[in-house]
Write a protein that holds these residues in place. Structure first.
Motif, mmCIF file in Angstrom:
data_model
loop_
_atom_site.group_PDB
_atom_site.id
_atom_site.type_symbol
_atom_site.label_atom_id
_atom_site.label_comp_id
_atom_site.label_asym_id
_atom_site.label_seq_id
_atom_site.Cartn_x
_atom_site.Cartn_y
_atom_site.Cartn_z
ATOM 1 N N ARG A 188 0.839 -1.202 0.000
ATOM 2 C CA ARG A 188 0.000 0.000 0.000
ATOM 3 C C ARG A 188 0.878 1.258 0.000
ATOM 4 O O ARG A 188 1.866 1.336 0.717
ATOM 5 N N ASN A 189 0.499 2.210 -0.832
ATOM 6 C CA ASN A 189 1.173 3.499 -1.019
ATOM 7 C C ASN A 189 2.476 3.421 -1.819
ATOM 8 O O ASN A 189 3.076 4.455 -2.093
ATOM 9 N N ASN A 190 2.918 2.219 -2.201
ATOM 10 C CA ASN A 190 4.031 2.117 -3.157
ATOM 11 C C ASN A 190 3.522 2.565 -4.513
ATOM 12 O O ASN A 190 2.314 2.587 -4.767
ATOM 13 N N LYS A 191 4.435 2.917 -5.385
ATOM 14 C CA LYS A 191 4.017 3.316 -6.724
ATOM 15 C C LYS A 191 4.948 2.746 -7.769
ATOM 16 O O LYS A 191 6.088 2.385 -7.490
ATOM 17 N N PHE A 192 4.406 2.673 -8.987
ATOM 18 C CA PHE A 192 5.184 2.250 -10.140
ATOM 19 C C PHE A 192 4.756 3.116 -11.317
ATOM 20 O O PHE A 192 3.713 3.767 -11.287
#
Length: 196
Positions: free
Chosen positions: A108-112
């Motif tokens: 959760r809250n990671n991005k790509f």
């Protein structure tokens, strides 16, 4: 004041006039190949009507698992923030690579980057649309409008895009591409598409 579509058509018309009247290497002229490039880039920047935007079932399912909101608010280099999951493994792709360069666990809250997982495929390649525009003998607003109205995009997973055979040999027929190339040859099913 002219509407945006009218201005866009006038821009395309001006580029077509340049193409047909251009003599290469004269002061302030643009080479024909560069005019085709500018036309292609112009078409890429146009906003496409919602009824010409499709999404594959698999891309839709993954999007719903990862985040909230509409599909077509993020593009290319935009960051996709994971909101709906605690952990998920994703294959990530670079550029035109056929295979993923890595598999990574996201929380959760990671991005790509959008383009590492998703792909927006022009159903009828813009090269074909540019060629149709160039081939016009009588350049009218109506004829330009008819040709650009054939632009449609399908959002899919990078892995689905990589399964499409012979990507450059497409017909100028949206339905044929969706049914015969996407579904029958690559197994890509479009969400809510009227196949029958």
């Amino acid at each position: 004041m002219k509407k945006s579509k009218e201005l866009t058509i006038q821009l395309i018309k001006s580029l077509l006039d340049c193409y047909h009247q251009s003599s290469n290497k004269q002061d302030y002229s643009i080479d024909k190949k560069n005019i085709k490039y500018i036309l292609n880039q112009t078409l890429r920047q146009m906003w496409i009507p919602a009824n010409k935007l499709y999404v594959s079932v698999k891309a839709d399912q993954l999007w719903s698992m990862l985040t909230t909101g509409e599909h077509f608010v993020q593009f290319y280099k935009d960051a996709v923030v994971i909101k709906n999951r605690d952990a998920i493994d994703l294959d990530l792709y670079k550029g035109n690579a056929k295979l993923p360069y890595t598999k990574r666990t996201f929380y959760r809250n990671n991005k790509f980057s959008f383009r590492e997982v998703f792909h927006d495929d022009h159903i009828i390649p813009l090269k074909l649309i540019v060629n149709k525009l160039i081939e016009l003998e009588d350049i009218t607003d109506e004829k330009i409008s008819n040709i650009i109205s054939s632009i449609s995009v399908c959002r899919m997973l990078k892995s689905e895009d990589r399964a499409i055979p012979n990507k450059s040999a497409r017909v100028f027929d949206e339905r044929k591409v969706i049914v015969e190339l996407y579904k029958e040859k690559a197994g890509i099913v479009i969400k809510d598409y009227p196949y029958v």
